[in-house]
Design a protein around this motif. Sequence first.
Motif, short mmCIF file in Angstrom:
data_model
loop_
_atom_site.label_atom_id
_atom_site.label_comp_id
_atom_site.label_asym_id
_atom_site.label_seq_id
_atom_site.Cartn_x
_atom_site.Cartn_y
_atom_site.Cartn_z
N ASP A 169 0.86 -1.17 0.00
CA ASP A 169 0.00 0.00 0.00
C ASP A 169 0.90 1.23 0.00
OD1 ASP A 169 -2.23 1.62 0.13
OD2 ASP A 169 -2.45 1.44 2.29
N GLY A 170 0.67 2.13 -0.93
CA GLY A 170 1.53 3.30 -1.06
C GLY A 170 2.46 3.11 -2.24
N LEU A 171 3.38 4.02 -2.38
CA LEU A 171 4.30 3.97 -3.52
C LEU A 171 5.71 4.21 -3.03
CD1 LEU A 171 4.59 3.73 -6.57
CD2 LEU A 171 4.24 6.18 -6.72
N MET A 172 6.58 3.25 -3.32
CA MET A 172 7.99 3.36 -2.94
C MET A 172 8.81 2.83 -4.10
SD MET A 172 9.88 4.16 -0.28
CE MET A 172 11.56 4.01 0.23
N ALA A 173 9.65 3.65 -4.63
CA ALA A 173 10.50 3.24 -5.74
C ALA A 173 11.91 2.97 -5.24
CB ALA A 173 10.54 4.33 -6.81
N GLY A 174 12.45 1.81 -5.58
CA GLY A 174 13.87 1.55 -5.39
C GLY A 174 14.32 0.94 -4.09
N ALA A 175 13.45 0.47 -3.20
CA ALA A 175 13.90 -0.12 -1.94
C ALA A 175 13.64 -1.62 -1.94
CB ALA A 175 13.18 0.53 -0.77
N SER A 176 14.42 -2.38 -1.14
CA SER A 176 14.19 -3.81 -1.01
C SER A 176 14.39 -4.20 0.45
CB SER A 176 15.15 -4.59 -1.89
OG SER A 176 16.41 -4.69 -1.28
N ILE A 177 14.05 -5.47 0.78
CA ILE A 177 14.22 -5.90 2.17
C ILE A 177 15.57 -6.53 2.41
CG2 ILE A 177 11.75 -6.23 2.46
CD1 ILE A 177 12.30 -9.28 2.45
N GLU A 178 16.35 -6.77 1.37
CA GLU A 178 17.68 -7.34 1.59
C GLU A 178 18.51 -6.35 2.39
OE1 GLU A 178 19.83 -9.50 -1.27
OE2 GLU A 178 18.02 -10.04 -2.38
N GLY A 179 19.23 -6.89 3.37
CA GLY A 179 20.03 -6.03 4.24
C GLY A 179 19.29 -5.61 5.48
N GLY A 180 17.97 -5.81 5.51
CA GLY A 180 17.21 -5.53 6.72
C GLY A 180 17.51 -6.60 7.77
N LYS A 181 17.31 -6.25 9.02
CA LYS A 181 17.66 -7.16 10.11
C LYS A 181 16.42 -7.50 10.92
CE LYS A 181 21.47 -7.74 13.19
NZ LYS A 181 22.63 -7.09 13.77
N TYR A 182 16.27 -8.79 11.21
CA TYR A 182 15.20 -9.29 12.06
C TYR A 182 15.80 -9.56 13.44
CZ TYR A 182 12.93 -10.13 7.59
OH TYR A 182 12.38 -9.97 6.34
N THR A 183 15.18 -9.03 14.48
CA THR A 183 15.70 -9.17 15.83
C THR A 183 14.56 -9.54 16.78
OG1 THR A 183 17.30 -7.42 15.33
CG2 THR A 183 16.98 -7.97 17.65
N ARG A 184 14.82 -10.47 17.67
CA ARG A 184 13.81 -10.87 18.64
C ARG A 184 13.54 -9.73 19.62
NH1 ARG A 184 11.84 -16.30 20.67
NH2 ARG A 184 10.65 -15.69 22.49
N VAL A 185 12.25 -9.50 19.94
CA VAL A 185 11.85 -8.48 20.90
C VAL A 185 10.92 -9.10 21.92
CG1 VAL A 185 12.14 -6.53 19.30
CG2 VAL A 185 9.94 -7.70 19.40
N GLU A 186 10.87 -8.52 23.09
CA GLU A 186 9.97 -8.99 24.15
C GLU A 186 8.66 -8.26 24.08
OE1 GLU A 186 10.58 -11.62 26.12
OE2 GLU A 186 12.48 -11.82 25.05
N ARG A 187 7.58 -8.96 24.14
CA ARG A 187 6.24 -8.37 24.19
C ARG A 187 5.43 -9.05 25.25
NH1 ARG A 187 8.36 -4.86 22.57
NH2 ARG A 187 8.49 -4.10 20.51
#
Length: 190
Positions: free
Chosen positions: A172-190
């Motif tokens: 939803d929305g418009l974003m040109a030129g970005a990807s998820i590669e290089g993003g970091k997933y980290t465990r969080v407490e909830r």
Amino acid sequence: MPASPFAKPRAATRRAALAALFGALCLAAPASAEDAEVIDIKVRKALEQLFATVPGSQDLYAKAKGALVMPDIIKGGFVVGGAYGEGALLVADATAGYYSFGAASFGFQAGVQSTKQALFFMTDAALDGFRDAKGWSIGADAEVTFPGDGVNLGLDSTTARSPIVAFIFGEDGLMAGASIEGGKYTRVER
């Protein structure tokens, strides 16, 4: 020896880039973290949307050892950008932990976009590698298959052999030129 005439412009450029990065990350980060119940509801709704829009995804989910579902990742930026979202890891269809996704990027990009992600861990080794990591990145910590639009997941042999299969959906929305590669997933407490 006199100072280089380029020293000030370079320093100013670095400060401007850091300020833009900080602003983009603030734009992408949530105002406050959501509690576990809200995340769980959003994760279930995101899975329903995935199953309704991607043929074969429900069967693949049933075969997966675990699934990380990020129901709302907000990306934003102009040249310098950031992304943030929170979700849950499901194992045997029950919540096994909560995770955040964060990314910063620099380059051709413009706009604001909300997306959903689902990562299906098809082997015990892939799931264990994700769970044991202090911070996990696509491309750096694991090879991930992104099936293209219209792929019949039940018949695609590449998807069937992949240790991790990822989907980006619900854009939803418009974003040109970005990807998820290089993003970091980290465990969080909830």
